[in-house]
Design an enzyme around this catalytic site. Structure first.
Site, PDB file in Angstrom:
ATOM      1  NE  ARG A 104      41.453  32.548  45.354  1.00  0.00           N
ATOM      2  CZ  ARG A 104      41.158  33.833  45.415  1.00  0.00           C
ATOM      3  NH1 ARG A 104      41.902  34.655  46.138  1.00  0.00           N
ATOM      4  NH2 ARG A 104      40.139  34.310  44.753  1.00  0.00           N
ATOM      5  CG  PHE A 144      43.466  39.677  34.535  1.00  0.00           C
ATOM      6  CD1 PHE A 144      42.157  39.450  34.917  1.00  0.00           C
ATOM      7  CD2 PHE A 144      44.183  40.682  35.166  1.00  0.00           C
ATOM      8  CE1 PHE A 144      41.553  40.208  35.901  1.00  0.00           C
ATOM      9  CE2 PHE A 144      43.586  41.457  36.156  1.00  0.00           C
ATOM     10  CZ  PHE A 144      42.268  41.214  36.526  1.00  0.00           C
ATOM     11  CD  GLU A 166      31.295  40.353  43.997  1.00  0.00           C
ATOM     12  OE1 GLU A 166      32.287  40.878  43.454  1.00  0.00           O
ATOM     13  OE2 GLU A 166      31.388  39.593  44.985  1.00  0.00           O
ATOM     14  CE1 TYR A 195      35.363  38.014  38.559  1.00  0.00           C
ATOM     15  CE2 TYR A 195      34.146  36.721  36.953  1.00  0.00           C
ATOM     16  CZ  TYR A 195      34.793  36.824  38.172  1.00  0.00           C
ATOM     17  OH  TYR A 195      34.864  35.732  39.008  1.00  0.00           O
ATOM     18  CE  LYS A 254      37.303  32.817  40.597  1.00  0.00           C
ATOM     19  NZ  LYS A 254      38.519  33.592  40.313  1.00  0.00           N
ATOM     20  CB  THR A 262      44.809  36.221  43.700  1.00  0.00           C
ATOM     21  OG1 THR A 262      43.901  37.130  44.325  1.00  0.00           O
ATOM     22  CG2 THR A 262      44.344  35.935  42.292  1.00  0.00           C
ATOM     23  NE  ARG A 315      39.453  40.034  49.792  1.00  0.00           N
ATOM     24  CZ  ARG A 315      39.475  39.795  48.481  1.00  0.00           C
ATOM     25  NH1 ARG A 315      38.416  39.290  47.890  1.00  0.00           N
ATOM     26  NH2 ARG A 315      40.543  40.068  47.765  1.00  0.00           N
ATOM     27  CG  ASN A 364      41.595  32.362  41.643  1.00  0.00           C
ATOM     28  OD1 ASN A 364      40.443  32.021  41.446  1.00  0.00           O
ATOM     29  ND2 ASN A 364      41.959  33.622  41.628  1.00  0.00           N
ATOM     30  CG  HIS A 381      34.641  35.947  43.259  1.00  0.00           C
ATOM     31  ND1 HIS A 381      35.350  37.031  42.792  1.00  0.00           N
ATOM     32  CD2 HIS A 381      33.521  36.441  43.852  1.00  0.00           C
ATOM     33  CE1 HIS A 381      34.677  38.138  43.091  1.00  0.00           C
ATOM     34  NE2 HIS A 381      33.563  37.810  43.728  1.00  0.00           N
TER      35      HIS A 381
END
Length: 154
Positions: free
Chosen positions: A103, A58, A127, A50, A10, A92, A86, A113, A116
């Site tokens: 993270r 949010f 995606e 998204y 990100k 998150t 993950r 964070n 993704h």
């Protein structure tokens, strides 16, 4: 079973210069990078990508954050890729993320964070196709066209 997942490094992690470190962690965890590029998202791109969060409170701040600077997107491959990735990135909320996760190390907040990860094989495929064409996802591994001795001869 070997499968694929998708990730986004990100804007905050890219902007703070953590891209290389994050990619190194990913590779050392056994993931093979099949596709990789840096892009900037428009507001429209973010709304499409998204779309499942469109009604969430949010969503507005997510859109602002994801359009704040360049991101790095990648398609990864590994056995049990979605679940293992993950686990590697952590919760998150970085305050709740396990020690050593991406993270925990690089996220600034629950919104910022750092990374993704796809949450299912189906979402990983969708995606990945949002950012990459089939021709951009490379399945070939490193292969010298001739012997190492021939290349090192000079």
């Amino acid at each position: 079973m070997t499968n694929r997942t998708f990730t986004i490094i990100k804007p905050n992690a890219v902007g703070l210069g953590h891209t290389g470190e994050i990619l190194e962690i990913i590779e050392k965890a056994g993931f093979r990078i099949l596709a990789l590029k840096m892009v900037c998202l428009s507001r429209s791109d973010t709304e499409k990508f998204y779309h499942v969060h469109k009604e969430r409170p949010f969503f507005r701040t997510l859109n602002l954050f994801m359009t704040a600077g360049p991101i790095v997107v990648a398609v990864l491959e590994k056995e049990n890729a979605v679940a293992d990735f993950r686990t590697l990135i952590g919760a998150t909320d970085p305050a709740k993320a396990a020690e050593g996760t991406i993270r925990k190390r690089f996220a600034e907040s629950k919104t910022r964070n750092a990374i993704h990860a796809s949450d299912s094989n189906e979402n990983a495929a969708w995606e990945a196709s949002f950012f990459f064409t089939d021709k951009e996802i490379l399945e070939t591994t490193y292969q010298l066209p001739v012997s190492p001795e021939e290349i090192d001869k000079d």
